[in-house]
Design a protein around this motif. Structure first.
Motif, short mmCIF file in Angstrom:
data_model
loop_
_atom_site.label_atom_id
_atom_site.label_comp_id
_atom_site.label_asym_id
_atom_site.label_seq_id
_atom_site.Cartn_x
_atom_site.Cartn_y
_atom_site.Cartn_z
N THR A 89 0.86 -1.18 0.00
CA THR A 89 0.00 0.00 0.00
C THR A 89 0.89 1.23 0.00
O THR A 89 1.82 1.33 0.81
CB THR A 89 -0.91 0.01 1.25
N PHE A 90 0.62 2.15 -0.92
CA PHE A 90 1.42 3.37 -1.01
C PHE A 90 0.65 4.46 -1.72
O PHE A 90 -0.37 4.22 -2.36
CB PHE A 90 2.77 3.13 -1.69
N GLY A 91 1.16 5.68 -1.58
CA GLY A 91 0.53 6.84 -2.21
C GLY A 91 1.18 7.18 -3.53
O GLY A 91 2.38 6.99 -3.71
N ILE A 92 0.37 7.67 -4.46
CA ILE A 92 0.85 8.08 -5.78
C ILE A 92 0.30 9.47 -6.06
O ILE A 92 -0.90 9.73 -5.85
CB ILE A 92 0.36 7.12 -6.88
N GLY A 93 1.16 10.34 -6.54
CA GLY A 93 0.74 11.68 -6.92
C GLY A 93 -0.19 11.65 -8.12
O GLY A 93 -0.19 10.70 -8.90
N ARG A 94 -1.00 12.71 -8.25
CA ARG A 94 -1.98 12.78 -9.33
C ARG A 94 -1.34 12.68 -10.70
O ARG A 94 -1.85 11.99 -11.59
CB ARG A 94 -2.78 14.08 -9.22
N ASP A 95 -0.21 13.35 -10.92
CA ASP A 95 0.46 13.31 -12.23
C ASP A 95 0.84 11.88 -12.62
O ASP A 95 0.66 11.47 -13.76
CB ASP A 95 1.69 14.21 -12.24
N MET A 96 1.38 11.13 -11.68
CA MET A 96 1.78 9.77 -11.95
C MET A 96 0.54 8.87 -12.14
O MET A 96 0.51 8.03 -13.03
CB MET A 96 2.66 9.21 -10.83
N ALA A 97 -0.49 9.10 -11.33
CA ALA A 97 -1.71 8.30 -11.42
C ALA A 97 -2.43 8.52 -12.76
O ALA A 97 -3.13 7.65 -13.24
CB ALA A 97 -2.63 8.62 -10.26
N MET A 98 -2.26 9.69 -13.36
CA MET A 98 -2.87 9.97 -14.66
C MET A 98 -2.23 9.16 -15.76
O MET A 98 -2.83 8.93 -16.82
CB MET A 98 -2.77 11.46 -15.01
N ARG A 99 -1.03 8.66 -15.57
CA ARG A 99 -0.32 7.89 -16.59
C ARG A 99 -0.64 6.40 -16.54
O ARG A 99 -0.27 5.65 -17.43
CB ARG A 99 1.18 8.09 -16.45
N ILE A 100 -1.34 5.96 -15.50
CA ILE A 100 -1.71 4.55 -15.37
C ILE A 100 -3.15 4.40 -15.87
O ILE A 100 -4.09 4.88 -15.24
CB ILE A 100 -1.59 4.08 -13.91
#
Length: 103
Positions: A89-100
């Motif tokens: 479990t970990f956090g991901i920034g919005r910019d990175m999450a937009m690429r998945i």
């Protein structure tokens, strides 16, 4: 069968209704494609692809974001997401999450 569909069959092509049904079946099987940043809290989805440069794709791959991986969105905070993938479990920034891209 409509006249247009009959003409299409006689001409050797598939009627539009059959082509449309195949597209709908494919879309339904995969589901809607959304970036991970848009997935709601508590939803479990699968990774379709990761966009970006080779270094970013490699980094996300090492974190468990590979094609077909199951990802659960634990929470969302100001556009960022906390996810659970392959037992971590970990956090991901919005910019990175937009690429998945997910389905």
């Amino acid at each position: 069968m409509s006249t247009m569909e009959a003409d299409a069959v006689m001409a050797g092509s598939k009627p539009a209704s059959q082509v449309g049904a195949r597209v709908e079946a494919t879309t339904a099987a995969q589901g809607a494609q959304l970036p991970l940043a848009m997935v709601g809290k508590g939803e479990t989805i699968r990774v379709l692809k990761v966009r970006g440069g080779s270094a970013l794709r490699q980094h996300l791959s090492e974190m468990g974001f590979v094609e077909g991986a199951e990802v659960k969105v634990v929470s969302r905070i100001n556009g960022d997401v906390v996810v659970s993938v392959k037992g971590a479990t970990f956090g991901i920034g919005r910019d990175m999450a937009m690429r998945i891209v997910t389905y």
